[in-house]
Design a protein around this motif. Structure first.
Motif, PDB file in Angstrom:
ATOM      1  N   ASN A 256     -45.849 -18.130 -37.288  1.00  0.00           N
ATOM      2  CA  ASN A 256     -46.765 -18.648 -38.314  1.00  0.00           C
ATOM      3  C   ASN A 256     -48.025 -19.247 -37.709  1.00  0.00           C
ATOM      4  OD1 ASN A 256     -45.039 -17.894 -40.353  1.00  0.00           O
ATOM      5  ND2 ASN A 256     -44.123 -19.929 -40.622  1.00  0.00           N
ATOM      6  N   SER A 257     -47.940 -19.643 -36.451  1.00  0.00           N
ATOM      7  CA  SER A 257     -49.090 -20.298 -35.804  1.00  0.00           C
ATOM      8  C   SER A 257     -49.859 -19.380 -34.860  1.00  0.00           C
ATOM      9  CB  SER A 257     -48.607 -21.535 -35.024  1.00  0.00           C
ATOM     10  OG  SER A 257     -47.924 -22.434 -35.859  1.00  0.00           O
ATOM     11  N   SER A 260     -53.607 -18.460 -35.760  1.00  0.00           N
ATOM     12  CA  SER A 260     -54.544 -19.579 -35.657  1.00  0.00           C
ATOM     13  C   SER A 260     -54.829 -19.941 -34.196  1.00  0.00           C
ATOM     14  CB  SER A 260     -53.997 -20.801 -36.403  1.00  0.00           C
ATOM     15  OG  SER A 260     -52.752 -21.222 -35.843  1.00  0.00           O
TER      16      SER A 260
END
Length: 301
Positions: A256-257, A260
């Motif tokens: 999920n990271s 980013s």
């Protein structure tokens, strides 16, 4: 100094031919046209209007003042070029900075090459001459190329011959016009270079272009780093199967990271994990400059 005085006197003598309404020169075949057309003539500065075809739209006040100071001390070293419109009425073809600076100084006359040209010829002369200048920004050059193509109905191939540039060079400039206007303005103002712009063109969506542009400006990213950022942004779109494979091997809190982290560092990031939840992050760098950029992002130093 004597030569300059003699040349100016000759220019003033020729200007008398232009002030004869009964023998107004309108074409190259008119009487005395050969004495004026193609020669340097001292013209009343108020008889000259600016060129609506001028591709340059930004004139730096500070550099104009510097040029005005030089003109005040040394005079006009290089004459401007004008085309004759009507009796005692002329229009700039090139030399608008010299023209503006001369007005700032308060000159009443200015040396000028006289041309006879129609609107299309004037447009072409102004654009081609200005394209050769070293101080135009990439967007001004791109707009000049586009105007030549659109208004003179010239192909990129013929334009290449006309301006003495490779066709690939012209194509690269024209592609800049596909950038969002905000990014074009940033390039004109010097926030990013043409290299940055060429990297950003590879992002199709304007919102994504602007998002990356803002990261480039705020972080002072190099062209290389910008290319890496664009590549990282495009990878999930162009290679979805790889993304699915890699994220299936790592915990959800990592996957999920991942995007980013890539965007923040503007480079590809490799993550590996073991079954017990431990793992490592591998951040590649491509040069000393790139390493220092990543270090600054991670440590603030």
């Amino acid at each position: 100094m004597a030569k300059a005085t003699k040349k100016q006197a000759l220019g003033r003598g020729l200007s008398a031919l232009l002030n004869d309404p009964e023998n107004d020169i309108k074409s190259v075949s008119d009487k005395n046209a050969d004495k004026v057309i193609g020669n340097v003539v001292e013209l009343d500065i108020n008889s000259i209007e600016v060129n609506p075809f001028q591709p340059r739209s930004n004139f730096n006040d500070e550099t104009l003042e510097e040029l005005a100071s030089s003109i005040r001390e040394l005079g006009i070293i290089q004459p401007i070029t004008v085309r004759k419109l009507d009796f005692n009425k002329f229009q700039l073809v090139s030399g608008e900075r010299r023209f503006r600076a001369s007005k700032l100084v308060g000159l009443e006359t200015i040396p000028a090459y006289i041309r006879i040209a129609n609107d299309q010829e004037s447009l072409e002369m102004a654009l081609v001459e200005n394209i050769q200048r070293q101080d135009l920004d990439p967007i001004e050059i791109a707009l000049s190329y586009q105007r030549l193509i659109d208004e003179i109905q010239i192909t990129q191939e013929k334009l290449s011959d006309r301006v003495g540039k490779k066709r690939s060079t012209i194509t690269n400039y024209l592609r800049l016009l596909k950038l969002d206007p905000i990014i074009q303005t940033g390039m004109r103002d010097g926030f990013i270079s043409m290299g940055h712009g060429r990297a950003l063109i590879n992002i199709d969506k304007k919102k994504e272009q602007i998002a990356i542009y803002e990261k480039v400006v705020s972080n002072g990213l190099s062209v290389r780093a910008t290319e890496q950022l664009v590549k990282a942004r495009k990878e999930p779109q162009s290679n979805g199967s790889d993304k699915k494979k890699s994220t299936s091997d790592v915990p959800e809190f990592v996957s999920n990271s991942l995007d980013s982290i890539k965007e923040r560092l503007a480079t590809k990031v490799d993550i590996t994990t073991s079954k017990n939840g431990k793992g490592k992050i591998v951040i590649p760098f491509h040069s000393e400059e790139d390493f220092k950029r990543i270090k600054k992002l991670l440590t603030g130093e």
